[in-house]
Design a protein around this motif. Structure first.
Motif, PDB file in Angstrom:
ATOM      1  N   ARG A  26      -2.494   8.067 -13.439  1.00 24.68           N
ATOM      2  CA  ARG A  26      -3.248   7.235 -14.377  1.00 24.68           C
ATOM      3  C   ARG A  26      -2.360   6.798 -15.533  1.00 24.68           C
ATOM      4  O   ARG A  26      -2.382   5.633 -15.948  1.00 24.68           O
ATOM      5  N   GLU A  27      -1.560   7.721 -16.035  1.00 29.19           N
ATOM      6  CA  GLU A  27      -0.661   7.419 -17.156  1.00 29.19           C
ATOM      7  C   GLU A  27       0.421   6.422 -16.745  1.00 29.19           C
ATOM      8  O   GLU A  27       0.770   5.525 -17.513  1.00 29.19           O
ATOM      9  N   SER A  28       0.929   6.552 -15.524  1.00 26.23           N
ATOM     10  CA  SER A  28       2.025   5.695 -15.070  1.00 26.23           C
ATOM     11  C   SER A  28       1.573   4.272 -14.825  1.00 26.23           C
ATOM     12  O   SER A  28       2.347   3.323 -15.020  1.00 26.23           O
ATOM     13  N   PHE A  29       0.299   4.101 -14.368  1.00 23.55           N
ATOM     14  CA  PHE A  29      -0.118   2.768 -13.936  1.00 23.55           C
ATOM     15  C   PHE A  29      -1.272   2.182 -14.724  1.00 23.55           C
ATOM     16  O   PHE A  29      -1.653   1.038 -14.480  1.00 23.55           O
ATOM     17  N   SER A  30      -1.820   2.912 -15.696  1.00 25.20           N
ATOM     18  CA  SER A  30      -3.000   2.413 -16.400  1.00 25.20           C
ATOM     19  C   SER A  30      -2.720   1.114 -17.137  1.00 25.20           C
ATOM     20  O   SER A  30      -3.566   0.225 -17.202  1.00 25.20           O
ATOM     21  N   LEU A  31      -1.530   0.968 -17.699  1.00 27.72           N
ATOM     22  CA  LEU A  31      -1.202  -0.251 -18.447  1.00 27.72           C
ATOM     23  C   LEU A  31      -1.045  -1.454 -17.525  1.00 27.72           C
ATOM     24  O   LEU A  31      -1.127  -2.593 -17.968  1.00 27.72           O
ATOM     25  N   SER A  32      -0.800  -1.185 -16.247  1.00 31.29           N
ATOM     26  CA  SER A  32      -0.610  -2.285 -15.309  1.00 31.29           C
ATOM     27  C   SER A  32      -1.921  -2.809 -14.756  1.00 31.29           C
ATOM     28  O   SER A  32      -1.985  -3.892 -14.203  1.00 31.29           O
ATOM     29  N   ARG A  42      -2.577 -10.970 -10.058  1.00 28.45           N
ATOM     30  CA  ARG A  42      -2.121  -9.578 -10.060  1.00 28.45           C
ATOM     31  C   ARG A  42      -3.294  -8.639  -9.799  1.00 28.45           C
ATOM     32  O   ARG A  42      -4.407  -8.859 -10.290  1.00 28.45           O
ATOM     33  N   TRP A  43      -3.019  -7.590  -9.012  1.00 29.39           N
ATOM     34  CA  TRP A  43      -4.073  -6.642  -8.644  1.00 29.39           C
ATOM     35  C   TRP A  43      -3.422  -5.283  -8.428  1.00 29.39           C
ATOM     36  O   TRP A  43      -2.461  -5.171  -7.681  1.00 29.39           O
ATOM     37  N   LEU A  44      -3.944  -4.250  -9.082  1.00 25.46           N
ATOM     38  CA  LEU A  44      -3.406  -2.896  -8.913  1.00 25.46           C
ATOM     39  C   LEU A  44      -4.528  -1.890  -9.147  1.00 25.46           C
ATOM     40  O   LEU A  44      -5.223  -1.962 -10.155  1.00 25.46           O
ATOM     41  N   ASN A  45      -4.713  -0.984  -8.193  1.00 27.42           N
ATOM     42  CA  ASN A  45      -5.661   0.118  -8.371  1.00 27.42           C
ATOM     43  C   ASN A  45      -5.161   1.354  -7.639  1.00 27.42           C
ATOM     44  O   ASN A  45      -4.431   1.242  -6.647  1.00 27.42           O
ATOM     45  N   TYR A  46      -5.540   2.527  -8.142  1.00 24.52           N
ATOM     46  CA  TYR A  46      -5.135   3.778  -7.521  1.00 24.52           C
ATOM     47  C   TYR A  46      -6.378   4.618  -7.251  1.00 24.52           C
ATOM     48  O   TYR A  46      -7.377   4.540  -7.964  1.00 24.52           O
ATOM     49  N   TYR A  47      -6.308   5.433  -6.193  1.00 20.18           N
ATOM     50  CA  TYR A  47      -7.464   6.187  -5.722  1.00 20.18           C
ATOM     51  C   TYR A  47      -7.010   7.560  -5.220  1.00 20.18           C
ATOM     52  O   TYR A  47      -5.868   7.730  -4.807  1.00 20.18           O
ATOM     53  N   ILE A 106       0.856  -1.189   0.000  1.00 21.59           N
ATOM     54  CA  ILE A 106       0.000   0.000   0.000  1.00 21.59           C
ATOM     55  C   ILE A 106       0.891   1.237   0.000  1.00 21.59           C
ATOM     56  O   ILE A 106       1.721   1.411   0.894  1.00 21.59           O
ATOM     57  N   PHE A 107       0.721   2.071  -1.026  1.00 20.02           N
ATOM     58  CA  PHE A 107       1.513   3.292  -1.190  1.00 20.02           C
ATOM     59  C   PHE A 107       0.616   4.502  -0.897  1.00 20.02           C
ATOM     60  O   PHE A 107      -0.364   4.739  -1.608  1.00 20.02           O
ATOM     61  N   MET A 108       0.926   5.229   0.164  1.00 17.61           N
ATOM     62  CA  MET A 108       0.227   6.479   0.469  1.00 17.61           C
ATOM     63  C   MET A 108       1.073   7.623  -0.092  1.00 17.61           C
ATOM     64  O   MET A 108       2.231   7.803   0.307  1.00 17.61           O
ATOM     65  N   ILE A 109       0.512   8.383  -1.028  1.00 16.50           N
ATOM     66  CA  ILE A 109       1.239   9.428  -1.758  1.00 16.50           C
ATOM     67  C   ILE A 109       0.651  10.791  -1.384  1.00 16.50           C
ATOM     68  O   ILE A 109      -0.570  10.951  -1.339  1.00 16.50           O
ATOM     69  N   ASP A 110       1.547  11.759  -1.170  1.00 13.62           N
ATOM     70  CA  ASP A 110       1.095  13.078  -0.729  1.00 13.62           C
ATOM     71  C   ASP A 110       2.000  14.153  -1.339  1.00 13.62           C
ATOM     72  O   ASP A 110       3.197  13.922  -1.562  1.00 13.62           O
ATOM     73  N   VAL A 111       1.419  15.320  -1.624  1.00 12.87           N
ATOM     74  CA  VAL A 111       2.188  16.446  -2.178  1.00 12.87           C
ATOM     75  C   VAL A 111       2.933  17.138  -1.035  1.00 12.87           C
ATOM     76  O   VAL A 111       2.323  17.520  -0.036  1.00 12.87           O
ATOM     77  N   ASP A 112       4.245  17.312  -1.191  1.00 10.84           N
ATOM     78  CA  ASP A 112       5.057  17.861  -0.099  1.00 10.84           C
ATOM     79  C   ASP A 112       4.718  19.317   0.225  1.00 10.84           C
ATOM     80  O   ASP A 112       4.697  19.717   1.375  1.00 10.84           O
ATOM     81  N   ASN A 113       4.474  20.136  -0.778  1.00 17.18           N
ATOM     82  CA  ASN A 113       4.337  21.581  -0.553  1.00 17.18           C
ATOM     83  C   ASN A 113       2.963  22.092  -0.975  1.00 17.18           C
ATOM     84  O   ASN A 113       2.815  23.203  -1.481  1.00 17.18           O
ATOM     85  N   TYR A 152       2.630  -7.913  -8.155  1.00 16.52           N
ATOM     86  CA  TYR A 152       3.601  -7.295  -9.052  1.00 16.52           C
ATOM     87  C   TYR A 152       4.979  -7.304  -8.397  1.00 16.52           C
ATOM     88  O   TYR A 152       5.076  -7.187  -7.168  1.00 16.52           O
ATOM     89  N   PRO A 153       6.042  -7.423  -9.173  1.00 16.40           N
ATOM     90  CA  PRO A 153       7.396  -7.334  -8.589  1.00 16.40           C
ATOM     91  C   PRO A 153       7.586  -5.993  -7.895  1.00 16.40           C
ATOM     92  O   PRO A 153       7.222  -4.944  -8.438  1.00 16.40           O
ATOM     93  N   GLU A 154       8.133  -6.020  -6.697  1.00 12.43           N
ATOM     94  CA  GLU A 154       8.319  -4.779  -5.940  1.00 12.43           C
ATOM     95  C   GLU A 154       9.157  -3.775  -6.720  1.00 12.43           C
ATOM     96  O   GLU A 154       8.843  -2.582  -6.752  1.00 12.43           O
ATOM     97  N   LYS A 155      10.216  -4.251  -7.352  1.00 14.47           N
ATOM     98  CA  LYS A 155      11.113  -3.339  -8.073  1.00 14.47           C
ATOM     99  C   LYS A 155      10.355  -2.595  -9.179  1.00 14.47           C
ATOM    100  O   LYS A 155      10.553  -1.395  -9.384  1.00 14.47           O
ATOM    101  N   GLU A 156       9.471  -3.294  -9.872  1.00 13.73           N
ATOM    102  CA  GLU A 156       8.712  -2.658 -10.946  1.00 13.73           C
ATOM    103  C   GLU A 156       7.866  -1.510 -10.424  1.00 13.73           C
ATOM    104  O   GLU A 156       7.853  -0.407 -10.997  1.00 13.73           O
ATOM    105  N   ILE A 157       7.182  -1.725  -9.311  1.00 13.07           N
ATOM    106  CA  ILE A 157       6.308  -0.682  -8.765  1.00 13.07           C
ATOM    107  C   ILE A 157       7.121   0.464  -8.182  1.00 13.07           C
ATOM    108  O   ILE A 157       6.804   1.641  -8.398  1.00 13.07           O
ATOM    109  N   PHE A 158       8.191   0.117  -7.432  1.00 17.32           N
ATOM    110  CA  PHE A 158       9.012   1.172  -6.850  1.00 17.32           C
ATOM    111  C   PHE A 158       9.658   2.027  -7.949  1.00 17.32           C
ATOM    112  O   PHE A 158       9.764   3.253  -7.817  1.00 17.32           O
ATOM    113  N   ASP A 159      10.094   1.372  -9.029  1.00 13.52           N
ATOM    114  CA  ASP A 159      10.686   2.132 -10.132  1.00 13.52           C
ATOM    115  C   ASP A 159       9.664   3.081 -10.750  1.00 13.52           C
ATOM    116  O   ASP A 159       9.982   4.227 -11.119  1.00 13.52           O
TER     117      ASP A 159
END
Length: 833
Positions: A280-286, A293-298, A248-255, A312-319
């Motif tokens: 959407r562009e970065s992960f839509s193909l995945s 395999r399971w991937l969704n963003y919100y 689970i990746f929690m993403i936030d804008v720093d500033n 999914y391979p961790e390296k792929e997602i982290f990259d």
């Protein structure tokens, strides 16, 4: 013309309807048929009773042919009504409809009704009575059971014609009768058409309402600003991840607050939309969710987004996340000086319930907060188990309370300061091509020092080590990571700086006050051009952890081998459930003999993992990893089940079960009630408890007596035997023998390794065996490899032995062959599995 044809087709019911409308149409027929069939059954039972009563009492004189014909028709109609009733109730309950089967059942029922009506009404008409039965049954067949108009037409025309010909043949049928009969047909047919129209209109309205509701629900799951799915959708869809390894990746804008305050919320909204588009562009193909395999963003709310990933391979997602960070950082907004940076908190784990998922989301928010305090564009990763341990110990909230850059105990910089400044220094060194080095320090057994000498002395020891690190690495950046962990970043890269490390070790040696303290150091040298200080810290930490339980190494440099080991560790964690399910983990048995006659009296169950990717994994590798990640209970329960299943299968062939010892880790008792679990498994396979013997290492009992005391006593109460494993392996405490009711004392194999070269080995072994005898505990020595060792153990009264001299661990089938070949025999009172 085309419109007229369309209207005619709609009127006749020839239009193609949706599956939903067809199902609703059929379900309505089923609901009607329940009441209709009950009425028919009641009426026909009444008719049968009346016919039989009249015949037997003489009230009505009936021929045998009349009785046989009428009873046959009554019973046939009852059978048809019962069939329709059962079919309708069953399918309405399950809300299932097979259109062809439904049409067949109702068509057969309708035809039986009409045939019944024709038969009975013909008998009545001949006697001068009315056609009530025929009319009633036709109404049931085409009005209560509703058909498309063209089907109703196909049913009613032959039915009325047949009845008409029978009437004509009987008495010619008067003109009035014929007209009335024609009007009757028209009325029945129009009723059938009208019922069909009403039914289909209701079905279409229901479908329209359902679609509207679905659209409203779907709309409620979409964030109005960004178009991404929102938190409500996440809560619903994330349930699919229960039982799967998840990131689970929690993403936030720093500033983001600065953007809103400086440029207004319209610009802030534009930034959020741009970020959503790039996610959407970065992960839509995945996004192609499946069982593997399971991937969704919100959009999580405000300026937060969340990404849920499994399989999914961790390296792929982290990259991809890092690439997203770079793309957003380079994004420009015309007329502003906005520079977007996002940070990310990552939680990995295996959720087993909705509450686990909620915890992972909450922990990812905590981890994100920590990442943002370190600096911009950070990404921190924690495990679910790690965060739960922090929360349980009360440390989770405390990590975020201070905002200064100094560790309050040692005075060293904290990790907030270290990561920020080390990152800058590393980037500069990379630009100039200068070598650099990260050194991660861990004081092993510091907890024991605290417990022995008190926390005040422990704090003083940490201060002393901190001062020494600053002295030895005077031109380096030194920080306290946490607890007894420190880190150093230096441009004086000498693969660990062994001389300086030795100076720190000597300081620790002087301060350890009789406690078995050891200094472990992990070293990482960033490769050319590498600028990620967080990654460098993690790799130095991994190198340090790799030798934490090694007595022959105190520092290690991160290399490809460690990287491969780390990948293997993660593979073990991610695949333990698959290995158990697919049978990659198998039980191997090693013989234990009684030295009085060298016959097998016990077996030890040992785990072997034959993996399709890594081949045969050494037990020391996967067992240590599973213990570290609190997953060892899965392996140990798998072993217990295999052993009990083998015993059960042997019992089916009339064989007694040879006692088998099972190894348990202290981690088992932290995660589940192992006593009840073993009793449950034994009960499922009807295995007597005295055939299962429990091996617990003395280190587990010495370090955590309060955890295992109750479990050991409950094992004994339930009839399981207890073994003290690895006695003398470095953690020996005679209090363990005094405090726990052991049946067997298993002497560690290290005593026999230098049997021929150390004169002290024999008297020590002799005294251990005699002590066990005095305590009325059976002595068992493992590691026997020579006949000389066997003979010595027998001479000092050791009752049992185990080792390669008698047999290696082997599969059940191989062990049977081993015994059948005569290399070993079973004790007289035992039959082999």
């Amino acid at each position: 013309m085309k419109e007229a044809i369309t209207k005619i087709k709609r009127w006749l019911g020839l239009e193609q309807e949706s599956n939903y409308a067809t199902d609703q149409f059929d379900f309505t027929n089923m609901r009607t048929s329940i009441f209709m069939s009950c009425v028919i059954i009641a009426l026909e039972v009444w008719m049968i009773f009346g016919a039989l009563y009249g015949t037997f009492t003489g009230i009505r004189v009936r021929t045998s042919g009349w009785i046989a014909g009428h009873l046959a028709m009554y019973l046939t109609l009852i059978a048809a009504a019962v069939t329709v009733l059962v079919y309708s109730v069953k399918n309405l309950k399950k809300q299932k409809n097979r259109h062809f089967a439904t049409a067949t059942v109702f068509m057969v029922f309708s035809l039986i009704c009409i045939v019944f009506g024709i038969y009975i009404s013909n008998q009545d008409y001949i006697k001068g009575e009315q056609l009530f039965t025929f009319t009633s049954l036709v109404i049931i067949a085409v009005c209560l059971v509703v058909w498309r108009p063209f089907v109703a037409l196909l049913i009613t025309i032959p039915s009325f014609l047949m009845m008409y010909f029978l009437m004509v043949r009987a008495d010619g049928a008067s003109y009035a009768t014929r007209v009335n009969f024609l009007v009757q047909w028209i009325c029945v047919f129009l009723c059938a058409v009208g019922n069909y129209g009403v039914r289909m209109q209701l079905a279409r309205q229901s479908e329209s309402l359902k679609k509207s509701n679905e659209q409203l629900i779907e709309k409620s799951y979409i964030d109005d600003l960004t178009g991404l799915r929102n938190r409500s959708a996440m809560r619903k869809e994330a349930l699919e991840l229960i039982g799967r390894q998840v990131m689970i990746f929690m993403i936030d804008v720093d500033n983001f607050k600065y953007i809103n305050d400086t440029y207004n919320h319209v610009v802030g909204d534009e930034v959020l939309v741009r970020i959503a588009d790039m996610i959407r562009e970065s992960f839509s193909l995945s996004v192609a969710n499946s069982k593997t395999r399971w991937l969704n963003y919100y959009r999580f709310g405000g300026d937060g987004f969340i990404l849920l990933v499994s399989g999914y391979p961790e390296k792929e997602i982290f990259d991809k996340i890092r690439a997203l960070q770079e793309m957003l950082h380079a994004e420009q907004f015309e007329g502003t000086d906005i520079v977007i940076s996002i940070s990310c908190g990552v939680i990995t784990g295996l959720p087993q319930s909705p509450d686990d998922l909620k915890d992972m989301v909450r922990y990812s928010d905590h981890t994100l907060y920590e990442a943002k305090r370190i600096g911009h564009m950070q990404m921190l990763t924690k495990s679910l188990e790690h965060m739960r341990r922090l929360e349980k110990s009360g440390k989770l909230g405390k990590r975020f309370l201070t905002n200064h850059e100094t560790d309050p105990l040692t005075g060293l910089p904290n990790m907030l300061y270290f990561r920020s400044h080390a990152g800058k220094e590393l980037a500069r060194a990379a630009e100039l091509g200068d070598p650099s080095e990260f050194l991660y320090f861990d004081i092993v057994n510091f907890k024991e020092f605290n417990e022995t000498h008190g926390f005040q002395m422990g704090d003083q020891l940490l201060k002393t080590i901190a001062e020494r690190l600053e002295e030895v690495f005077e031109n380096a950046l030194t920080a306290r990571v946490s607890d007894d962990h420190f880190i150093v970043f230096t441009l004086d890269a000498k693969y660990g700086n062994p001389d300086r490390l030795q100076a720190v070790r000597e300081t620790l040696e002087r301060e350890k006050r009789g406690t078995n303290l050891q200094l472990k150091v992990g070293v990482y040298q960033p490769v050319r051009g590498e600028t990620d200080a967080s990654l460098a810290c993690d790799r130095a930490r991994i190198a340090c952890a790799s030798i934490k339980h090694r007595f022959d190494e105190y520092y290690r440099v991160y290399d490809r081998k460690i990287e491969d080991e780390e990948h293997r560790r993660q593979y073990i964690v991610n695949n333990i459930d698959i290995a158990i399910r697919q049978g990659y983990i198998q039980v191997y048995y090693q013989p234990i003999v009684q030295l009085s006659d060298d016959k097998i009296c016990n077996l030890e169950a040992l785990a072997r993992w034959d993996d399709p990717v890594y081949g045969l994994l050494p037990p020391g590798v996967f067992i240590d990893v599973l213990e570290e990640y609190h997953l060892i209970h899965k392996l140990d329960l798998c072993m217990a089940e295999q052993v009990c299943r083998n015993m059960h299968n042997a019992k089916a062939f009339g064989l007694k079960g040879i006692p088998v010892s099972l190894n348990f880790s202290r981690r088992d008792f932290e995660v589940c009630d192992m006593v009840e679990e073993l009793a449950r498994i034994a009960g499922e396979y009807a295995i007597p408890h005295h055939l299962l013997e429990i091996e617990i290492t003395e280190s587990a009992l010495t370090n955590h007596p309060e955890l295992l005391d109750s479990a050991m006593r409950r094992f004994k109460e339930k009839g399981f035997k207890l073994w003290l494993d690895d006695f003398g392996s470095g953690y020996s405490s005679l209090n363990v023998l005094k405090s726990f009711p052991f049946d067997v004392l298993k002497i560690d194999m290290t005593f026999l390794r230098d049997f021929d070269n150390n004169d002290k080995t024999r008297p020590i072994l002799s005294n251990i065996v005699h002590m066990a005898d005095d305590l009325e505990i059976l002595a068992l020595s493992e590691g026997v490899e020579t006949d000389e060792q066997r003979s010595f153990l027998k001479s000092i009264g050791c009752e049992r032995a185990q080792g390669y001299f008698f047999g290696k661990p082997m599969k059940k089938e191989d062990l049977r062959s081993f015994i059948e070949s005569g290399q070993l025999t079973i004790a007289d009172h035992i039959d082999f599995l």
